[in-house]
Scaffold this active site. Sequence first.
Site, mmCIF file in Angstrom:
data_model
loop_
_atom_site.group_PDB
_atom_site.id
_atom_site.type_symbol
_atom_site.label_atom_id
_atom_site.label_comp_id
_atom_site.label_asym_id
_atom_site.label_seq_id
_atom_site.Cartn_x
_atom_site.Cartn_y
_atom_site.Cartn_z
ATOM 1 N N CYS A 1 0.815 -1.221 0.000
ATOM 2 C CA CYS A 1 0.000 0.000 0.000
ATOM 3 C C CYS A 1 0.848 1.271 0.000
ATOM 4 O O CYS A 1 0.330 2.371 -0.211
ATOM 5 C CB CYS A 1 -0.960 -0.015 1.173
ATOM 6 S SG CYS A 1 -2.011 -1.467 1.137
ATOM 7 N N HIS B 1 -2.750 6.773 3.443
ATOM 8 C CA HIS B 1 -3.287 5.570 2.795
ATOM 9 C C HIS B 1 -4.718 5.363 3.274
ATOM 10 O O HIS B 1 -5.003 5.415 4.470
ATOM 11 C CB HIS B 1 -2.412 4.367 3.142
ATOM 12 C CG HIS B 1 -3.011 3.073 2.695
ATOM 13 N ND1 HIS B 1 -3.565 2.913 1.450
ATOM 14 C CD2 HIS B 1 -3.161 1.892 3.335
ATOM 15 C CE1 HIS B 1 -4.025 1.686 1.331
ATOM 16 N NE2 HIS B 1 -3.805 1.050 2.462
ATOM 17 N N ASN C 1 -10.189 0.311 0.035
ATOM 18 C CA ASN C 1 -8.724 0.302 0.072
ATOM 19 C C ASN C 1 -8.212 -0.209 -1.274
ATOM 20 O O ASN C 1 -8.365 -1.384 -1.597
ATOM 21 C CB ASN C 1 -8.284 -0.621 1.225
ATOM 22 C CG ASN C 1 -6.781 -0.745 1.340
ATOM 23 O OD1 ASN C 1 -6.039 -0.306 0.463
ATOM 24 N ND2 ASN C 1 -6.324 -1.371 2.415
HETATM 25 N N1 COA Z 1 -19.125 -8.286 8.469
HETATM 26 C C1 COA Z 1 -19.601 -8.698 9.656
HETATM 27 N N2 COA Z 1 -18.792 -9.161 10.631
HETATM 28 C C2 COA Z 1 -17.483 -9.211 10.381
HETATM 29 C C3 COA Z 1 -16.925 -8.795 9.173
HETATM 30 C C4 COA Z 1 -17.808 -8.318 8.189
HETATM 31 N N3 COA Z 1 -17.382 -7.883 6.997
HETATM 32 N N4 COA Z 1 -15.579 -8.948 9.225
HETATM 33 C C5 COA Z 1 -15.290 -9.442 10.436
HETATM 34 N N5 COA Z 1 -16.454 -9.612 11.148
HETATM 35 C C6 COA Z 1 -16.608 -10.105 12.497
HETATM 36 C C7 COA Z 1 -15.490 -11.040 12.886
HETATM 37 O O1 COA Z 1 -15.808 -12.360 12.482
HETATM 38 C C8 COA Z 1 -15.488 -10.893 14.381
HETATM 39 O O2 COA Z 1 -16.515 -11.681 14.904
HETATM 40 P P1 COA Z 1 -16.319 -12.453 16.290
HETATM 41 O O3 COA Z 1 -16.080 -11.383 17.314
HETATM 42 O O4 COA Z 1 -17.625 -13.156 16.458
HETATM 43 O O5 COA Z 1 -15.152 -13.350 16.080
HETATM 44 C C9 COA Z 1 -15.867 -9.425 14.601
HETATM 45 O O6 COA Z 1 -16.507 -9.002 13.395
HETATM 46 C C10 COA Z 1 -14.715 -8.510 14.904
HETATM 47 O O7 COA Z 1 -13.687 -8.772 13.956
HETATM 48 P P2 COA Z 1 -12.339 -7.979 13.972
HETATM 49 O O8 COA Z 1 -11.475 -8.446 12.841
HETATM 50 O O9 COA Z 1 -11.781 -7.988 15.359
HETATM 51 O O10 COA Z 1 -12.880 -6.508 13.648
HETATM 52 P P3 COA Z 1 -12.151 -5.121 13.828
HETATM 53 O O11 COA Z 1 -12.965 -4.274 14.721
HETATM 54 O O12 COA Z 1 -10.683 -5.270 14.094
HETATM 55 O O13 COA Z 1 -12.298 -4.506 12.365
HETATM 56 C C11 COA Z 1 -11.006 -4.198 10.369
HETATM 57 C C12 COA Z 1 -11.721 -5.190 11.271
HETATM 58 C C13 COA Z 1 -10.367 -4.985 9.217
HETATM 59 C C14 COA Z 1 -12.023 -3.231 9.806
HETATM 60 C C15 COA Z 1 -9.934 -3.422 11.161
HETATM 61 O O14 COA Z 1 -9.181 -4.313 11.939
HETATM 62 C C16 COA Z 1 -8.996 -2.672 10.263
HETATM 63 O O15 COA Z 1 -9.394 -1.780 9.529
HETATM 64 N N6 COA Z 1 -7.706 -2.973 10.346
HETATM 65 C C17 COA Z 1 -6.720 -2.318 9.514
HETATM 66 C C18 COA Z 1 -6.688 -2.979 8.211
HETATM 67 C C19 COA Z 1 -5.823 -2.249 7.255
HETATM 68 O O16 COA Z 1 -5.435 -1.138 7.478
HETATM 69 N N7 COA Z 1 -5.530 -2.889 6.169
HETATM 70 C C20 COA Z 1 -4.798 -2.283 5.138
HETATM 71 C C21 COA Z 1 -3.488 -2.804 5.049
HETATM 72 S S1 COA Z 1 -2.656 -1.926 3.899
#
Ligand code: COA
Length: 315
Positions: A113, A242, A272
């Site tokens: 990224c 980003h 993204n």
């Molecule tokens: N829809 C519904 N539920 C979802 C889901 C979706 N699209 N994706 C994940 N979940 C669920 C998970 O299964 C989990 O359920 P559980 O608690 O029953 O196990 C719950 O939501 C929480 O998941 P988690 O991964 O902990 O969510 P989060 O609050 O960390 O948010 C992101 C996830 C990806 C949005 C967040 O972590 C993020 O933005 N991280 C940075 C990613 C990034 O910058 N990537 C770019 C790299 S260049």
Amino acid sequence: MNSLHFMGTGLYIPPKVVTNDDLSKIVDTSDEWIYPRTGIKRRHINEGLTNSEMAARACKQALENSHVNPDELCCLIMATFSPDTFSPANACTVLHMLDLPEHILSFDINGACAGFLMALTVARGILAQCPGKKALVVASEFCSDFTDWTDRSTCVLFGDGAAAAVISLDNFSPFYFTGGTGKGDEAIQVKASPRAGDDFHVIRMTGSKVFRFAVTVLQQAITELLGRAGLTADDVDHIICHQANFRIIKHVYEKMGIDPAKFYINIEEYGNTSGASSAIALAEMNEKGLLKRGDKIMMICFGAGLVYEGILFEW
Ligand code: COA
């Protein structure tokens, strides 16, 4: 000194839009989950073009907008983690598609990224060796080709698109750089070969780990760049981070007490787009007439590796 002058920019955004509601029909998710956690409403998904073809369209527009004769180019650098071919470099394919002259050195950079910023920084080094020449830098990502459409934790996040810029050296304004590689190369992976294990050719990510890395290095990079330039955040006109998650950016401006209006945010529309994200933001701002000569712009990106890079320059 020896900064970058952006002579023209170009964009290619695939016309097909996929909304959060559309995704809720293929995986167990909803707009109510996606939007508040990420800031994403829609993403554009490429259909029918290769990554190189998307890149070529953005490059063609950048060349037209810059009014630069292709003979004046010394290099064509393409930032991508999602190439059509590992070899040849997709930049070579783009060069042939656009029928550009053979004296142009073409190669790809995989900086995930942060790829666009790495490509700009490398182009700056090449330009210093080629007086009077210009560089064509493009960031193009076909993320949807590397997406597991059954994995709701990743498929809702990514989108496709390309943006390009024709740049020359500007000997009269300053350029500041920072960057590094943190621990956590397993936090985002796309395995290229079945020999690397199961799940090859799809994006796998531990989102929470990347989130923590991102909020840390964005603040660190902003502090470092401002320190090197002897500026405060108030002196900077635009900050382009980003576009991975609106919450990451919000966390940073709240923690650092920076005016949110300085941050350009378009994640709602594109999701993204990995290496293309900061390039699309810059080209879109240019297209909208938001950038004035002399504006101080800070760009900071982070991604798989875990890498980050920040640059500060004048438009
Ligand atoms: N829809 C519904 N539920 C979802 C889901 C979706 N699209 N994706 C994940 N979940 C669920 C998970 O299964 C989990 O359920 P559980 O608690 O029953 O196990 C719950 O939501 C929480 O998941 P988690 O991964 O902990 O969510 P989060 O609050 O960390 O948010 C992101 C996830 C990806 C949005 C967040 O972590 C993020 O933005 N991280 C940075 C990613 C990034 O910058 N990537 C770019 C790299 S260049």
